[in-house]
Each structure stands twice: as structure tokens, then as C-alpha cells.
Design a protein around this motif. Structure first.
Motif, PDB file in Angstrom:
ATOM      1  N   ARG A  32      39.884  36.122  35.423  1.00 24.36           N
ATOM      2  CA  ARG A  32      40.431  37.481  35.428  1.00 24.36           C
ATOM      3  C   ARG A  32      40.152  38.137  34.096  1.00 24.36           C
ATOM      4  O   ARG A  32      40.209  37.504  33.048  1.00 24.36           O
ATOM      5  CB  ARG A  32      41.939  37.442  35.642  1.00 24.36           C
ATOM      6  N   GLY A  46      52.476  41.202  33.356  1.00 22.97           N
ATOM      7  CA  GLY A  46      53.124  41.761  34.538  1.00 22.97           C
ATOM      8  C   GLY A  46      52.237  42.773  35.246  1.00 22.97           C
ATOM      9  O   GLY A  46      51.354  43.403  34.651  1.00 22.97           O
ATOM     10  N   ARG A  47      52.476  42.935  36.551  1.00 22.47           N
ATOM     11  CA  ARG A  47      51.674  43.862  37.349  1.00 22.47           C
ATOM     12  C   ARG A  47      51.824  45.297  36.836  1.00 22.47           C
ATOM     13  O   ARG A  47      50.855  46.012  36.643  1.00 22.47           O
ATOM     14  CB  ARG A  47      52.098  43.774  38.812  1.00 22.47           C
ATOM     15  N   GLU A  48      53.067  45.715  36.628  1.00 21.17           N
ATOM     16  CA  GLU A  48      53.304  47.090  36.176  1.00 21.17           C
ATOM     17  C   GLU A  48      52.711  47.323  34.792  1.00 21.17           C
ATOM     18  O   GLU A  48      52.122  48.371  34.529  1.00 21.17           O
ATOM     19  CB  GLU A  48      54.805  47.370  36.162  1.00 21.17           C
ATOM     20  N   ARG A  50      50.129  45.817  33.522  1.00 19.36           N
ATOM     21  CA  ARG A  50      48.674  45.879  33.648  1.00 19.36           C
ATOM     22  C   ARG A  50      48.236  47.234  34.209  1.00 19.36           C
ATOM     23  O   ARG A  50      47.221  47.783  33.815  1.00 19.36           O
ATOM     24  CB  ARG A  50      48.169  44.744  34.533  1.00 19.36           C
ATOM     25  N   LEU A  51      49.010  47.790  35.138  1.00 13.69           N
ATOM     26  CA  LEU A  51      48.661  49.097  35.696  1.00 13.69           C
ATOM     27  C   LEU A  51      48.783  50.205  34.654  1.00 13.69           C
ATOM     28  O   LEU A  51      47.939  51.093  34.570  1.00 13.69           O
ATOM     29  CB  LEU A  51      49.552  49.417  36.900  1.00 13.69           C
TER      30      LEU A  51
END
Length: 83
Positions: A32, A46-48, A50-51
Motif C-alpha cells: 500500500r 485511519g480511513r478518515e 487517509r481521506l
């Protein structure tokens, strides 16, 4: 070596190794891409985060730094003529 004998069996096709089954690990799995915070450069997990491209702490810092929203106040004014 060629023969014109009609009873001779046809030549065998060249053999190649069988194709590898998927998922056996022969092909390297791409890693990744590392995403880092745009403010401090720490890796984001975290997903948020990274966004947004910002860690939780840096997002909190930006929320504090923002200018406060001006209070809403109504202005009393006469109605315009002709409306």
C-alpha cells in the motif's frame, strides 16, 4: 527430421510449464502506498485520516485555528418602496 510416412503419429507440440495458480505467492503483492499527514508528515492509519490527508491531531489544530463564525444579527430596515 521429416518423414512422409502416413502412419507416423503427428509430432508432439512443444511443452511449456503449466501456468501458476493464482494466490500462490509467486507474484509480489504491491505494498500500500504510504500516506502521510500534510502538516506534520506522520504516517496516517485511519480511513478518515487517509481521506482527509490529515491526522486527527492536525485536523483538531486546524479547527481551533479557524476564525470564529460571526454571530448572526438581524438588521431592522424599512421595506423598499414599490415591493
Amino acid at each position: 527430421m521429416t518423414t512422409d510416412d502416413p502412419t507416423a503419429p503427428p509430432p508432439a507440440p512443444p511443452t511449456s510449464p503449466p501456468a501458476a495458480l493464482p494466490g500462490l505467492g509467486e507474484e509480489p503483492v504491491p505494498a500500500r502506498r504510504r500516506v502521510t499527514c500534510r502538516m506534520c508528515g506522520r504516517p496516517l492509519r485511519g480511513r478518515e485520516a487517509r481521506l482527509w490527508g490529515l491526522g486527527d491531531e492536525c485536523r483538531a489544530k486546524l479547527a481551533v485555528r479557524g476564525a470564529p463564525k460571526p454571530p448572526a444579527h438581524d438588521v431592522e430596515q424599512d421595506t423598499l418602496p414599490g415591493i
